[in-house]
Design a protein around this motif. Structure first.
Motif, PDB file in Angstrom:
ATOM      1  N   VAL A  43       0.830  -1.313   0.054  1.00 51.61           N
ATOM      2  CA  VAL A  43      -0.131  -0.124  -0.097  1.00 51.61           C
ATOM      3  C   VAL A  43       1.123   1.339   0.045  1.00 51.61           C
ATOM      4  N   CYS A  44       0.526   2.209  -0.910  1.00 50.50           N
ATOM      5  CA  CYS A  44       1.382   3.572  -1.138  1.00 50.50           C
ATOM      6  C   CYS A  44       0.846   4.406   0.216  1.00 50.50           C
ATOM      7  N   LEU A  45       1.932   4.737   0.926  1.00 49.51           N
ATOM      8  CA  LEU A  45       1.480   5.437   2.275  1.00 49.51           C
ATOM      9  C   LEU A  45       2.522   6.517   2.661  1.00 49.51           C
ATOM     10  N   ALA A  46       1.907   7.736   3.155  1.00 55.58           N
ATOM     11  CA  ALA A  46       2.746   8.776   3.606  1.00 55.58           C
ATOM     12  C   ALA A  46       2.099   9.407   4.799  1.00 55.58           C
ATOM     13  N   LEU A  47       2.996   9.628   5.859  1.00 54.56           N
ATOM     14  CA  LEU A  47       2.441  10.311   6.957  1.00 54.56           C
ATOM     15  C   LEU A  47       2.571  11.981   6.847  1.00 54.56           C
ATOM     16  N   ILE A  48       1.451  12.445   7.158  1.00 56.61           N
ATOM     17  CA  ILE A  48       1.480  14.151   7.094  1.00 56.61           C
ATOM     18  C   ILE A  48       1.351  14.517   8.368  1.00 56.61           C
ATOM     19  N   ASP A  49       2.400  15.542   8.809  1.00 52.62           N
ATOM     20  CA  ASP A  49       2.247  15.925  10.240  1.00 52.62           C
ATOM     21  C   ASP A  49       1.239  17.155  10.369  1.00 52.62           C
ATOM     22  N   SER A  50       1.377  17.617  11.247  1.00 51.56           N
ATOM     23  CA  SER A  50       0.471  18.723  11.521  1.00 51.56           C
ATOM     24  C   SER A  50       0.699  20.220  10.657  1.00 51.56           C
ATOM     25  N   HIS A  51       1.913  20.164  10.069  1.00 55.70           N
ATOM     26  CA  HIS A  51       1.930  21.541   9.292  1.00 55.70           C
ATOM     27  C   HIS A  51       1.691  20.942   7.878  1.00 55.70           C
ATOM     28  N   ALA A  52       1.168  19.902   7.733  1.00 58.94           N
ATOM     29  CA  ALA A  52       0.695  19.349   6.077  1.00 58.94           C
ATOM     30  C   ALA A  52       1.996  19.024   5.378  1.00 58.94           C
ATOM     31  N   ALA A  53       3.124  18.905   6.000  1.00 54.38           N
ATOM     32  CA  ALA A  53       4.150  18.274   5.530  1.00 54.38           C
ATOM     33  C   ALA A  53       4.451  16.798   5.702  1.00 54.38           C
ATOM     34  N   VAL A  54       5.235  16.129   4.621  1.00 55.40           N
ATOM     35  CA  VAL A  54       5.356  14.690   4.629  1.00 55.40           C
ATOM     36  C   VAL A  54       6.445  14.394   5.732  1.00 55.40           C
ATOM     37  N   GLN A  55       6.085  13.524   6.687  1.00 56.27           N
ATOM     38  CA  GLN A  55       7.016  13.067   7.767  1.00 56.27           C
ATOM     39  C   GLN A  55       7.680  11.859   7.403  1.00 56.27           C
ATOM     40  N   TYR A  56       6.738  10.930   6.661  1.00 55.51           N
ATOM     41  CA  TYR A  56       7.393   9.541   6.433  1.00 55.51           C
ATOM     42  C   TYR A  56       6.383   9.223   4.820  1.00 55.51           C
ATOM     43  N   ALA A  57       7.389   8.665   3.984  1.00 56.68           N
ATOM     44  CA  ALA A  57       6.840   8.076   3.107  1.00 56.68           C
ATOM     45  C   ALA A  57       7.329   6.546   2.679  1.00 56.68           C
ATOM     46  N   ASN A  58       6.778   5.424   2.328  1.00 57.44           N
ATOM     47  CA  ASN A  58       7.116   4.282   2.125  1.00 57.44           C
ATOM     48  C   ASN A  58       7.601   3.983   0.760  1.00 57.44           C
ATOM     49  N   PRO A  59       8.440   3.041   0.430  1.00 57.42           N
ATOM     50  CA  PRO A  59       8.923   2.844  -0.956  1.00 57.42           C
ATOM     51  C   PRO A  59       7.860   2.702  -1.740  1.00 57.42           C
ATOM     52  N   ALA A  60       6.694   1.996  -1.479  1.00 53.63           N
ATOM     53  CA  ALA A  60       5.586   2.213  -2.441  1.00 53.63           C
ATOM     54  C   ALA A  60       5.106   3.195  -2.909  1.00 53.63           C
ATOM     55  N   ASP A 147      -4.695   9.687  17.615  1.00 49.53           N
ATOM     56  CA  ASP A 147      -4.113   9.716  18.692  1.00 49.53           C
ATOM     57  C   ASP A 147      -4.006  10.930  19.372  1.00 49.53           C
ATOM     58  N   GLY A 148      -4.438  12.169  18.970  1.00 46.38           N
ATOM     59  CA  GLY A 148      -4.210  13.422  19.409  1.00 46.38           C
ATOM     60  C   GLY A 148      -3.206  14.027  18.856  1.00 46.38           C
ATOM     61  N   SER A 149      -2.422  13.614  18.009  1.00 46.68           N
ATOM     62  CA  SER A 149      -1.070  14.211  17.511  1.00 46.68           C
ATOM     63  C   SER A 149      -1.142  14.878  16.361  1.00 46.68           C
ATOM     64  N   ARG A 150      -2.480  15.125  15.686  1.00 48.93           N
ATOM     65  CA  ARG A 150      -2.791  15.839  14.661  1.00 48.93           C
ATOM     66  C   ARG A 150      -1.865  15.665  13.457  1.00 48.93           C
ATOM     67  N   GLN A 151      -1.844  14.351  13.030  1.00 52.16           N
ATOM     68  CA  GLN A 151      -1.275  13.645  12.023  1.00 52.16           C
ATOM     69  C   GLN A 151      -2.309  12.808  11.134  1.00 52.16           C
ATOM     70  N   VAL A 152      -2.176  12.669   9.725  1.00 51.18           N
ATOM     71  CA  VAL A 152      -2.803  12.260   9.098  1.00 51.18           C
ATOM     72  C   VAL A 152      -1.972  11.042   8.258  1.00 51.18           C
ATOM     73  N   VAL A 153      -2.658   9.976   7.626  1.00 50.19           N
ATOM     74  CA  VAL A 153      -2.212   8.952   6.764  1.00 50.19           C
ATOM     75  C   VAL A 153      -2.988   9.228   5.238  1.00 50.19           C
ATOM     76  N   LEU A 154      -1.773   9.465   4.419  1.00 46.37           N
ATOM     77  CA  LEU A 154      -2.333   9.689   2.932  1.00 46.37           C
ATOM     78  C   LEU A 154      -2.037   8.267   2.291  1.00 46.37           C
ATOM     79  N   ALA A 155      -2.974   7.480   1.908  1.00 46.84           N
ATOM     80  CA  ALA A 155      -2.768   6.388   1.174  1.00 46.84           C
ATOM     81  C   ALA A 155      -3.258   6.356  -0.341  1.00 46.84           C
ATOM     82  N   LEU A 156      -2.387   5.740  -1.163  1.00 47.16           N
ATOM     83  CA  LEU A 156      -2.704   5.704  -2.614  1.00 47.16           C
ATOM     84  C   LEU A 156      -3.190   4.248  -3.064  1.00 47.16           C
ATOM     85  N   GLU A 157      -3.922   3.798  -3.927  1.00 44.43           N
ATOM     86  CA  GLU A 157      -4.122   2.555  -4.475  1.00 44.43           C
ATOM     87  C   GLU A 157      -4.026   2.743  -6.156  1.00 44.43           C
ATOM     88  N   ASP A 158      -3.134   1.945  -6.561  1.00 39.94           N
ATOM     89  CA  ASP A 158      -3.145   1.713  -8.091  1.00 39.94           C
ATOM     90  C   ASP A 158      -4.042   1.031  -8.515  1.00 39.94           C
TER      91      ASP A 158
END
Length: 736
Positions: A43-60, A147-158
């Motif tokens: 699954v294509c996954l990115a973790l977006i922080d409270s400033h709408a910036a990418v904190q983590y993106a997996n290889p997919a 979990d109260g951290s104001r972070q979101v997961v952005l996921a993409l499906e091909d």
């Protein structure tokens, strides 16, 4: 189906992302493990922080958008939106929901501010692949971590494959092949069950086969032989009902390795709108399978840590409580008992203090193994902590059963435990309680067992105590009898009583049976039925039997030394004595030691002996018989004798059990049995003795049917040797 699996996977990944976020409460090893799992996720996954910036993106994710990680981390997802197809990205043009680029931004903003989840929206990406632009269809979702951290997961499906299947009816076959050959997935089509008519370049490259080698049924050659029958069956069913299908199986790669593949078959419609078979997309899920296995192993490890003791491998207190609840619930339904034992090692602290905790830990492991060896397979041995153990005993019939198990444990602890320093001798104290006899509440039973255990320690350690006063008294009485019996021979407390055997109808004395009595210093005269069972269980009967035989032979020798008519003395011999290595030699030595002739001795055995090693016992009885000793079956009619056994063994006399003599006058069945035994003895030329004769009517009846020997209260009760000798003098004077 794909959407459901993808959304389910997204939920699991969000959980994993949430765990990665909590870096302050997780160990580095666990964070690395979870990150490895997310990195391996398809699954294509990115973790977006409270400033709408990418904190983590997996290889997919980075592979899908064709952007290296360093160009993503710390930046807003504008890099992604720059890849959105021009027809879907209007750069905040104000076209509302029709603008996919704006919708992604808005979904991220809403998720960060209000926790809103967006699922299942579609868009297009223009990405680079080998220097060429590649159009991809994707479905995107935005979900808060929660979990109260104001972070979101952005996921993409091909979903490019699904789009290809959808547009096929509107494209020429050639265009379809061009599109599918450039698709980043494996595709093949089938127009009949089991038959492939087209395989794209990805399929050919993955398997290392040419298109001509795969078409028809050639593709089945690269499917794992164990998986092929199930796949063909699934394919047949899909063609029959014309429904999409999914199938997991193993496919042989170009290098000979088998990989796990997920096939998803979609209906293929021809241009004339007729059913043309299936378009099947094949996805390599080997890494996902490995991730599942890793998660499964991790789950098993967590389960073991939660329910089992790390040191000994025994169930811990949590699992013990659960199993005890199950055992008592089952016992309640079937009206059964459940035994509960609490054990504590005596002076274990001294072992830790003097020999070290490593030695103490090894001792606890050895104790655990020894406890398991003392109970049944379906019993539960648990370590509650420190040197405290507990045992659950389902389907217990009585307090004696629990006492037997407790004694077995105590006996096992008499053997030393191995140690690098020296052999360790450790004892244990046991408290016992019983459901539902003592209580039906688990907390009360646990408390009662604990109290009983400490009571056992107070009684000198290395013993067991019942919480129930009734059970404690009963088992304590048995234990006291056993302890006393061990000392009775050396203290001279055992004594032989003699009961005369007489000839019918005259009452002439022909012999006597030696019967065991125990002159207990506190209980007085104890009859054998009270303690013979204990002697049998503990093996004390061997020593007691040897003493009885010597005493009886000595008496026979003294009575017959100058007698005109010798008296035969009968003595009972236990089956445990026959298990001795040289019982024949023992009897021979005693006869020689006491100057007793073999013909003055009669050995009585029970019918049970016939079913306890027939061949060995046969040789022993033959040897005794050849010495001139008379052999008799005691309590005949109550055991396991058959005519074959009686004729095979060298038996001289049958003794009819007193239970048949008691109601011989009033019970026709008993009378018939006695007559049959008398007839059998006559046919086999065996002697016959009737036991328990108490009335003249019984004696007359027996005499009428041919039984010429008897013993019982009608003639005399069992009496000490001195009293018996006085009785003989009186009888002789009376008959003179």
């Amino acid at each position: 189906m794909h959407s459901f699996i993808w959304l389910f996977g997204l939920g699991l990944i969000v959980v994993g992302a949430r765990r990665i976020v909590r870096t302050t409460s997780r160990s580095r090893a666990e964070r690395n493990t979870l990150k490895s799992i997310l990195d391996a996720s398809p699954v294509c996954l990115a973790l977006i922080d409270s400033h709408a910036a990418v904190q983590y993106a997996n290889p997919a994710y980075t592979e899908l958008v064709s952007v290296p990680p360093d160009a993503l981390i710390g930046r807003q997802p504008g890099v992604l939106l720059g890849c959105v197809h021009q027809h879907d990205n209007h750069g905040g043009c104000g076209k509302g929901a029709e603008c996919r680029g704006c919708e992604i931004r808005r979904a991220i903003t809403e998720a960060l501010t209000s926790g809103t989840t967006s699922l299942g929206n579609e868009t297009k990406l223009l990405t680079q692949r080998n220097g060429l632009e590649v159009l991809r269809y994707v479905r995107f979702s935005v979900q808060p971590v929660g979990d109260g951290s104001r972070q979101v997961v952005l996921a993409l499906e091909d979903i490019s494959t699904q789009k290809v299947v959808t547009i096929e009816p509107h494209a020429s076959e050639r265009h379809f092949h061009v599109v599918t050959d450039t698709a980043p997935v494996l595709l093949w089509t089938s127009d009949q069950p089991g038959k492939g008519i087209y395989f794209n370049k990805g399929w050919c490259s993955f398997t290392g086969r040419t298109h001509s080698e795969l078409v028809g049924h050639g593709w089945t050659e690269v499917v794992h032989p164990d998986d092929l029958p199930g796949y063909l069956k699934k394919l047949d069913a899909a063609f029959e009902i014309r429904q999409p299908f999914t199938m997991e199986y193993r496919l042989r790669r170009y290098d000979g390795e088998y990989c796990w593949i997920l096939d998803a078959g979609e209906l293929r419609w021809l241009e004339d709108r007729t059913f043309g078979g299936f378009v099947v997309s094949s996805i390599d899920i080997t890494e996902s399978k490995r991730m599942e296995e890793l998660l499964h192993k991790r789950e098993q490890q967590l389960h073991h840590l939660a329910f089992y003791d790390v040191l000994t491998g025994l169930p811990n207190r949590l699992l013990f409580n659960d199993r005890f609840c199950q055992a008592t619930a089952e016992a309640g339904r079937h009206k059964q008992n459940v035994g509960l034992m609490f054990l504590d090692l005596d002076n274990f602290k001294m072992v830790n203090d003097t020999l070290g905790h490593d030695t103490g830990d090894r001792l606890l492991c050895d104790v655990s193994a020894r406890l398991r060896s003392c109970v049944r397979d379906y019993d539960t041995v648990a370590r509650l902590g420190g040197d405290e153990f507990a045992i659950i005993l389902p389907e217990i019939r009585s307090g004696e059963d629990m006492g037997t198990i407790a004694r077995k444990i105590l006996d096992a602890f008499t053997e030393p435990f191995p140690s690098s320093e020296k052999e360790l001798f450790v004892s244990t104290s046991i408290g016992i309680t019983c459901y539902p006899l003592d209580s039906s509440e688990m907390t009360e039973l646990l408390k009662y067992a604990d109290v009983a255990m400490y009571h056992a320690k107070a009684q000198g350690r290395s013993n067991f105590q019942f919480y129930s006063a009734t059970l404690t008294a009963h088992v304590a009485e048995r234990q006291a009898l056993e302890d006393g019996l061990r000392k009775a021979v050396t203290r001279g407390e055992l004594e032989l009583f003699y009961q005369p055997k007489v000839k019918l109808p005259t009452g002439t004395l022909v012999g006597a049976e030696a019967l065991l009595r125990w002159n207990h210093p506190e209980r007085g005269l104890v009859l054998p039925e009270t303690f013979i069972g204990i002697a049998e269980d503990t093996g004390l009967i061997v020593g007691i039997g040897k003493w009885m035989l010597r005493s009886a032979c000595l008496t026979a020798s003294e009575w017959n030394r100058e007698a005109a008519t010798p008296l035969k003395v009968a003595v009972n011999m236990s089956g445990r004595q026959f298990a001795l290595n040289d019982i024949v030699g023992t009897v021979r030595d005693i006869l020689e030691e006491t100057a007793c002739r073999p013909e003055w001795l009669e050995i009585e055995i029970t019918e049970r002996l016939f079913f306890n090693g027939n061949d060995d016992n046969l040789r022993i009885l033959q040897a005794l018989h050849e010495m001139g000793i008379t052999l008799a079956i005691d309590d005949f009619g109550t055991g396991y004798s058959t005519l074959g056994n009686i004729t095979r063994f060298p038996i001289d006399t049958l003794k009819i059990d007193r239970s048949f003599i008691h109601d011989i006058i009033s019970n026709p069945d008993s009378a018939d049995l006695v007559r049959a035994v008398i007839s059998l003895a006559g046919s086999l030329r065996m002697g016959l003795v009737a036991e328990g004769v108490e009335t003249l009517a019984q004696a007359s009846y027996l005499n009428d049917f041919g039984c010429d020997l008897a013993q019982g209260y009608l003639f005399a009760k069992p009496m000490p040797r001195e009293s018996f000798e006085e009785w003989m003098v009186d009888e002789a004077a009376r008959k003179a």
